[in-house]
Design an enzyme around this catalytic site. Sequence first.
Site, short mmCIF file in Angstrom:
data_model
loop_
_atom_site.label_atom_id
_atom_site.label_comp_id
_atom_site.label_asym_id
_atom_site.label_seq_id
_atom_site.Cartn_x
_atom_site.Cartn_y
_atom_site.Cartn_z
N CYS A 60 -15.56 42.21 -29.80
CA CYS A 60 -15.44 40.81 -29.37
C CYS A 60 -15.12 40.75 -27.87
O CYS A 60 -14.10 41.28 -27.42
CB CYS A 60 -14.34 40.13 -30.18
SG CYS A 60 -13.96 38.45 -29.63
N CYS A 63 -11.78 39.06 -27.10
CA CYS A 63 -10.65 39.93 -27.46
C CYS A 63 -10.42 40.99 -26.40
O CYS A 63 -9.27 41.33 -26.08
CB CYS A 63 -10.92 40.59 -28.82
SG CYS A 63 -11.13 39.42 -30.19
#
Length: 304
Positions: A60, A63
């Site tokens: 991600c 993230c």
Amino acid sequence: MFFLTRQTKHRSWICCFFLAVYLTSPPVSAKHDSLREVTDEAWEEILTGEWMIEFYAPWCPACQQLQVVWKEFADWGEDMGVNIAKVDVTEQPGLSGRFIITSLPTIYHCKDGVFRKYQGARTKDDFLSFVDEQKWKAVEPISSWFGPSSVLMNSMSALFKLSMFIRRCHNYMTEQLGIPVWGSYVIFGLATLFSGLALGLLLVFIADFAFPSRRFSSSDYHQKKQTMEQARLIQRQEDEQEADGEADGEEDDDEDDDDGVWRRGRRGSPEGRPEPKGQGFDEALRKRVVGNREQQEEDDEEDT
């Protein structure tokens, strides 16, 4: 010459002193990592104390951007008395299902088993103020029905674990064993079919053992069954006798003379056979014929 020798000895003593201090000093321990990791097996430890937990995935991009800030925030956790943790949803599918993670990254605050979802900005200062100023009290906690320790979320956790297990099995069969993708689907389909049949049979056996049928377990069931069979046999015999009586009545109706009608009325039923139900009709017909004949005789007498 004497001065140089004295200076050299002085330097040697200094080096020995520092070497002795270095050897006798305790070893410096490495800095403790304040960022903790939560796993499926030990997730219940977050139910005690205060926690800030980040759910992320290595692939991600958002993230990845948050990791640096989250590590800086974790360095303040020990000073504030808060446990800063992270969860890799690709490695811990049970926790992903237990918290219903639908977007990444997702951050939760937990205080003594009460969970709240963090919705603020994602900077270190915002995280610090959220914990230090207790801004989490203004956030509505998650309902007990959807809490991570509820029965519903335990079921969701098991379902997510099962899906991850199936995915790993599929990858193993297609990548390691060289089985085609459609072959893997066929194997899983057959396994699902047979497991469903086995589970259905098991449930039937359990239900039959726990709640046996009263119809077949009754003591007088066989007696009632025998009585019903006898009643059906008697009814069948009566129907056959009625059919024989109607056939005899049709043969008698073909006779045109009154004597035949009279004999039919007096004949009755054969020995050992009950009188047919049409006997009342024959008796009424006989009376009507006799009455008509008597009326005809009276009319003849009046005419003479």
